[in-house]
Design a protein around this motif. Structure first.
Motif, PDB file in Angstrom:
ATOM      1  N   ALA A 239       5.019  -4.424  13.200  1.00 24.37           N
ATOM      2  CA  ALA A 239       6.035  -3.424  13.570  1.00 24.37           C
ATOM      3  C   ALA A 239       7.108  -3.285  12.500  1.00 24.37           C
ATOM      4  N   GLU A 240       7.487  -4.407  11.884  1.00 26.53           N
ATOM      5  CA  GLU A 240       8.510  -4.358  10.835  1.00 26.53           C
ATOM      6  C   GLU A 240       8.054  -3.522   9.646  1.00 26.53           C
ATOM      7  N   ALA A 241       6.747  -3.518   9.398  1.00 24.32           N
ATOM      8  CA  ALA A 241       6.217  -2.764   8.255  1.00 24.32           C
ATOM      9  C   ALA A 241       5.757  -1.361   8.639  1.00 24.32           C
ATOM     10  N   TRP A 242       5.760  -1.055   9.935  1.00 26.68           N
ATOM     11  CA  TRP A 242       5.094   0.158  10.415  1.00 26.68           C
ATOM     12  C   TRP A 242       5.638   1.442   9.775  1.00 26.68           C
ATOM     13  N   ASP A 243       6.940   1.601   9.739  1.00 27.78           N
ATOM     14  CA  ASP A 243       7.521   2.825   9.188  1.00 27.78           C
ATOM     15  C   ASP A 243       7.889   2.661   7.719  1.00 27.78           C
ATOM     16  N   THR A 244       7.095   1.848   7.010  1.00 29.32           N
ATOM     17  CA  THR A 244       7.315   1.610   5.574  1.00 29.32           C
ATOM     18  C   THR A 244       5.987   1.813   4.840  1.00 29.32           C
ATOM     19  N   PRO A 245       6.023   1.862   3.497  1.00 26.89           N
ATOM     20  CA  PRO A 245       4.764   1.999   2.734  1.00 26.89           C
ATOM     21  C   PRO A 245       3.834   0.792   2.868  1.00 26.89           C
ATOM     22  N   GLN A 246       4.335  -0.315   3.429  1.00 24.60           N
ATOM     23  CA  GLN A 246       3.515  -1.527   3.575  1.00 24.60           C
ATOM     24  C   GLN A 246       2.652  -1.533   4.848  1.00 24.60           C
ATOM     25  N   ARG A 247       2.739  -0.470   5.643  1.00 26.79           N
ATOM     26  CA  ARG A 247       2.032  -0.448   6.936  1.00 26.79           C
ATOM     27  C   ARG A 247       0.561  -0.844   6.801  1.00 26.79           C
ATOM     28  N   ALA A 248      -0.176  -0.169   5.949  1.00 30.76           N
ATOM     29  CA  ALA A 248      -1.632  -0.387   5.856  1.00 30.76           C
ATOM     30  C   ALA A 248      -1.952  -1.818   5.431  1.00 30.76           C
ATOM     31  N   GLU A 249      -1.243  -2.322   4.447  1.00 29.12           N
ATOM     32  CA  GLU A 249      -1.536  -3.662   3.933  1.00 29.12           C
ATOM     33  C   GLU A 249      -1.257  -4.728   4.978  1.00 29.12           C
ATOM     34  N   VAL A 250      -0.092  -4.631   5.624  1.00 29.40           N
ATOM     35  CA  VAL A 250       0.292  -5.646   6.612  1.00 29.40           C
ATOM     36  C   VAL A 250      -0.626  -5.581   7.834  1.00 29.40           C
ATOM     37  N   THR A 251      -0.916  -4.378   8.293  1.00 26.89           N
ATOM     38  CA  THR A 251      -1.782  -4.226   9.472  1.00 26.89           C
ATOM     39  C   THR A 251      -3.178  -4.763   9.188  1.00 26.89           C
ATOM     40  N   ALA A 252      -3.724  -4.442   8.019  1.00 32.25           N
ATOM     41  CA  ALA A 252      -5.070  -4.911   7.663  1.00 32.25           C
ATOM     42  C   ALA A 252      -5.121  -6.433   7.593  1.00 32.25           C
ATOM     43  N   ARG A 253      -4.024  -7.052   7.209  1.00 31.84           N
ATOM     44  CA  ARG A 253      -3.989  -8.512   7.076  1.00 31.84           C
ATOM     45  C   ARG A 253      -3.794  -9.201   8.429  1.00 31.84           C
ATOM     46  N   ILE A 254      -2.932  -8.655   9.269  1.00 28.61           N
ATOM     47  CA  ILE A 254      -2.534  -9.343  10.511  1.00 28.61           C
ATOM     48  C   ILE A 254      -3.431  -8.991  11.701  1.00 28.61           C
ATOM     49  N   TRP A 255      -3.773  -7.715  11.861  1.00 27.96           N
ATOM     50  CA  TRP A 255      -4.446  -7.259  13.090  1.00 27.96           C
ATOM     51  C   TRP A 255      -5.711  -8.062  13.419  1.00 27.96           C
ATOM     52  N   PRO A 256      -6.609  -8.317  12.457  1.00 29.03           N
ATOM     53  CA  PRO A 256      -7.835  -9.056  12.803  1.00 29.03           C
ATOM     54  C   PRO A 256      -7.586 -10.484  13.287  1.00 29.03           C
ATOM     55  N   THR A 257      -6.415 -11.042  12.995  1.00 26.39           N
ATOM     56  CA  THR A 257      -6.122 -12.427  13.382  1.00 26.39           C
ATOM     57  C   THR A 257      -5.518 -12.540  14.780  1.00 26.39           C
ATOM     58  N   LEU A 258      -5.185 -11.413  15.396  1.00 26.79           N
ATOM     59  CA  LEU A 258      -4.462 -11.461  16.677  1.00 26.79           C
ATOM     60  C   LEU A 258      -5.380 -11.910  17.817  1.00 26.79           C
TER      61      LEU A 258
END
Length: 377
Positions: A239-258
């Motif tokens: 969420a912290e990265a969502w409205d930033t240019p880092q959205r795709a990178e952070v989501t791709a890294r974190i989402w599969p681990t949830l």
């Protein structure tokens, strides 16, 4: 949103943001519903609207443009075609399904960062509800109740002793201004046996759990952090990265681990034990379209004899027959002397079963998957 609400900036309605989780394949509706075209993308009621479009249209009078859709990356194009109103900021794409805890939790975390006073309402894209005005009255009551610091679930008054739904036992009236029907939640209970379901309906203080939640995002996240700290931490980072240019990178890294967990277990049930959950019973007609027998209940347009027919240009002949036919081909389907049949005809797969056995279709999907026949899934 009504002009009446706009006159009063302090109205809880002005804090409301609708969330539509559009996930799940609907395996009991195979071969109509597939991984690439799940059930929320289909018109299953003969109304001319898909389930997703109908859900959005039902919520728009309450939320205006404040509607967030959570769906799979694979469905982005189809969802955007059906809901051209949804912009990139209001579209949350999952790279892989992670159950409702992650989906609804991420929506809450994003909305909290945008405005911590938001009241969110989560309404699945694959349910059939009517009439809209009764639904909207119930949601309005839920929003007023949520504004008092409650996670509110909308319960459905049972029309019969179903064993296919979880139930909510309601408690004392909460006396909320603007929500005369709001009640405390005593407990959530799992899907019951037939004998127990009969007792629930006779008791009168049980409603079906339809999986609809309305809550202040801050309260949702508080309970998520207390009960699922690992999930909470991951969602906060995204969420912290969502409205930033880092959205795709952070989501791709974190989402599969949830971790995978339903929102009921992650938030609603522990919050109920803490006294933070309320219920507003709804009297509108509700169906989660769990199998082809449900399609028969929901449709009467296009009937041939006692056969419910769905499909543009379907060619069905029936004599002394009853059941459901869904056709995606121009093949003539003739039913003679056969009762409660279910036929689903698509170009690459044909299903023939009965209404009684419609729930078993999921097992066929599992078997096809196990045998490697994934081209038809």
């Amino acid at each position: 949103m009504s002009t009446e609400d706009a006159k009063y900036p302090e109205s809880p309605m002005n804090r409301f943001h609708a969330v539509i989780p559009a996930g799940g394949v609907g395996t009991r509706l195979w071969p109509l519903s597939r991984a690439a075209a799940p059930k929320f993308l289909h018109d299953l009621t003969g109304s001319g609207s898909t389930l997703l479009r109908a859900t959005y249209d039902r919520l728009e009078p309450l939320a205006g443009e404040r509607v967030l859709v959570v769906t799979g990356e694979a469905h982005r194009a189809a969802v955007c075609r059906q809901l051209p109103e949804i912009g990139d900021d209001e579209l949350v794409l999952e790279s892989e399904p992670k159950d409702s805890g992650a989906a609804i939790g991420l929506a809450a975390a994003i909305l909290y960062r945008r405005d911590p006073d938001t009241i969110m309402g989560s309404f699945a894209a694959d349910q059939v509800i009517s009439p809209d005005h009764l639904f909207q009255e119930t949601v309005r009551e839920a929003i007023y109740t949520a504004a008092m610091g409650k996670i509110v679930t909308i319960g459905i008054k049972p029309t019969h002793p179903s064993t296919g739904f979880g139930y909510i036992r309601s408690g004392a009236a909460l006396h909320v201004e603007g929500a005369p029907n709001a009640l405390a939640v005593a407990e959530f209970v799992e899907k019951p046996s037939q004998e127990v379901a009969n007792k629930y309906v006779e008791a009168g203080d049980y409603v079906w759990n339809a999986g609809m939640f309305v809550a202040p995002v801050a309260l949702m996240l508080k309970h998520l952090e207390a009960n699922q700290p690992e999930l909470f931490k991951g969602l906060q980072e995204i969420a912290e990265a969502w409205d930033t240019p880092q959205r795709a990178e952070v989501t791709a890294r974190i989402w599969p681990t949830l971790p995978k967990i339903a929102i009921d277990y992650a938030v609603a049930e522990p919050a109920a034990a803490a006294g933070d959950v309320a219920v507003v019973p709804g009297t509108f007609r509700w169906d989660d379209v769990g199998d082809f027998a449900a399609i028969g209940r929901l449709n009467n347009a296009g009937d041939v004899d006692e056969v419910t027919v769905l499909g543009e240009g379907a060619r069905v002949f029936a004599e002394n027959a009853s059941g459901v036919v869904v056709s995606d081909t121009k093949r003539v389907i003739a039913l003679i002397g056969i009762k409660d049949v279910v036929i689903v005809d698509t170009p690459d797969a044909l299903l023939v079963t009965t209404k009684e056995h419609a729930q078993l279709v999921k097992g066929t999907v599992d078997a096809l998957k196990a045998s490697g026949d994934t081209d038809v899934l």
